[in-house]
Design an enzyme around this catalytic site. Structure first.
Site, short mmCIF file in Angstrom:
data_model
loop_
_atom_site.label_atom_id
_atom_site.label_comp_id
_atom_site.label_asym_id
_atom_site.label_seq_id
_atom_site.Cartn_x
_atom_site.Cartn_y
_atom_site.Cartn_z
N ASP A 39 48.73 -37.70 136.52
CA ASP A 39 49.19 -36.50 137.24
C ASP A 39 49.16 -35.25 136.36
O ASP A 39 49.56 -34.17 136.79
CB ASP A 39 50.60 -36.71 137.80
N GLY A 40 48.71 -35.41 135.10
CA GLY A 40 48.56 -34.23 134.22
C GLY A 40 49.66 -34.06 133.20
O GLY A 40 49.55 -33.27 132.28
N GLU A 41 50.74 -34.84 133.32
CA GLU A 41 51.83 -34.70 132.34
C GLU A 41 51.36 -35.13 130.96
O GLU A 41 50.51 -36.01 130.81
CB GLU A 41 53.03 -35.56 132.77
N ARG A 98 52.11 -11.02 123.65
CA ARG A 98 51.95 -9.68 124.22
C ARG A 98 53.09 -9.32 125.18
O ARG A 98 53.28 -8.18 125.49
CB ARG A 98 50.57 -9.55 124.88
N GLN A 99 53.82 -10.34 125.63
CA GLN A 99 55.03 -10.05 126.42
C GLN A 99 56.20 -10.09 125.43
O GLN A 99 57.00 -11.02 125.40
CB GLN A 99 55.19 -11.10 127.53
N ASP A 172 43.05 1.07 118.37
CA ASP A 172 44.31 1.70 118.81
C ASP A 172 45.24 1.81 117.62
O ASP A 172 45.00 1.23 116.56
CB ASP A 172 44.94 0.93 119.98
N LYS A 195 44.44 4.73 122.47
CA LYS A 195 44.00 4.00 123.66
C LYS A 195 45.11 3.92 124.69
O LYS A 195 46.28 3.85 124.35
CB LYS A 195 43.61 2.57 123.22
N ARG A 197 46.11 1.68 128.17
CA ARG A 197 45.70 0.56 129.03
C ARG A 197 45.97 0.93 130.47
O ARG A 197 47.08 1.32 130.83
CB ARG A 197 46.44 -0.72 128.64
N ASP A 221 40.65 -5.49 115.16
CA ASP A 221 41.79 -5.55 116.08
C ASP A 221 42.49 -6.89 115.88
O ASP A 221 41.89 -7.84 115.35
CB ASP A 221 41.30 -5.40 117.53
#
Ligand code: R5P
Length: 294
Positions: A39-41, A98-99, A172, A195, A197, A221
């Protein structure tokens, strides 16, 4: 010391172990089983024997697929901790960086959430060029950030042969410190663009007259994601008739057609470090990490 690697950082882990061995230190590559249930776990089992109090390291970038790699990292860390190890978590690319704050009301500061998950099973954290330095303060355990910009400078010093007629440019203001660090190695000047965004994958770079005529220009960068930031910078710099325009980043996230976008804009060369392995990762951070761990 025993070094375990998640799926995102297998080759880098081997290179780091090789670095330790080359300097006469004992470093074993740990064995683990990482697999997925139907199931992906995620399933993780530590196979190597870990002695109580032994220094064990887990290396894993939180790169695509970020959530899967993060879970692997957390499970590996838990595995070595439960075996009694002194656990260091090495995150060459700290995804979710980035958050780094709430830009809009109600937003989750993902980088803080990730830091708190990691510190629950680590004694120490080591990472490379965070998107924002203050992410380090989200950890309540010792956390260190290494800077790979000088490795990029050294790489281009060999390519350019001389720092004469060379200029390092950041696309930037946020990456100007990287440009300055690389420029130190190249013994040349650094400059930057401003720069804005507009949307993810869409940027507007302010036109600025930088004298690049007959110069070897290196654009640097921290992250290349969609490639839009760099492509804009390359296009502007090309108008000034440089001898060449090379591009380098620390973390090659490289979403979609980022590589072709940058070459189509006129770049002559595009390289990154191997914090995220890809076809452009030509500069290894293995030695830097090994030093940071010593
Ligand atoms: C932004 O502040 C970062 O330093 C990079 O410039 C940015 O993440 C690059 O994104 P993209 O390649 O999508 O323009």
């Amino acid at each position: 010391m025993i070094i375990f690697a998640g799926s995102a950082s297998q080759e880098l882990a081997k290179k780091i172990a090789d670095e330790f061995r080359a300097s006469g230190e004992k470093a074993e590559l740990g064995k683990s089983l990482i697999k997925r249930f139907p199931d992906g776990e995620c399933y993780v089992r530590i196979l190597s024997k870990i002695k109580k109090g032994e220094h064990a390291i887990v290396i894993q970038s939180i790169s695509k697929p970020q959530d899967e790699n993060l879970i692997e990292l957390l499970f590996l860390m838990r595995g070595i901790r439960e075996a009694g190890a002194k656990a260091t978590c090495v995150i060459p690319y700290f995804g979710y960086g980035r958050q780094d704050r709430a830009f809009e009301e109600g937003e989750v500061v993902s980088s803080k959430a990730v830091a708190e998950m990691i510190e629950s099973s680590a004694d120490k954290v080591l990472t490379i060029n965070l998107h924002k330095k203050h992410i380090l303060s989200f950890f309540k355990i010792p956390a260190k950030e290494l800077n790979a910009a000088s490795l990029i400078g050294e790489h281009f010093k060999e390519l350019f042969k001389t720092g004469k007629n060379t200029l390092v440019v950041s696309p930037d203001e946020g990456s100007l410190s990287l440009a300055k660090e690389a420029a130190k190695k190249l013994n040349c000047e650094a400059n930057y663009f401003k720069k804005r965004r507009i949307a993810p994958g869409e940027v507007k770079t302010e036109q600025k007259n930088i004298n690049v005529k007959n110069k070897n220009v290196l654009i640097i960068d921290d992250i290349i994601d969609s490639g839009s930031t760099i492509a804009e910078a390359v296009k502007i710099l090309k108008q000034g008739k440089p001898r060449s325009v090379s591009v380098a980043c620390i973390h090659g996230v490289l979403t979609g057609n980022a590589i072709s976008k940058i070459y189509a804009a006129g770049a002559d060369l595009l390289v990154s470090t191997d914090t995220i392995p890809s076809q452009i990762s030509r500069i290894s951070v293995a030695k830097l990490i090994a030093k940071g761990l010593s």
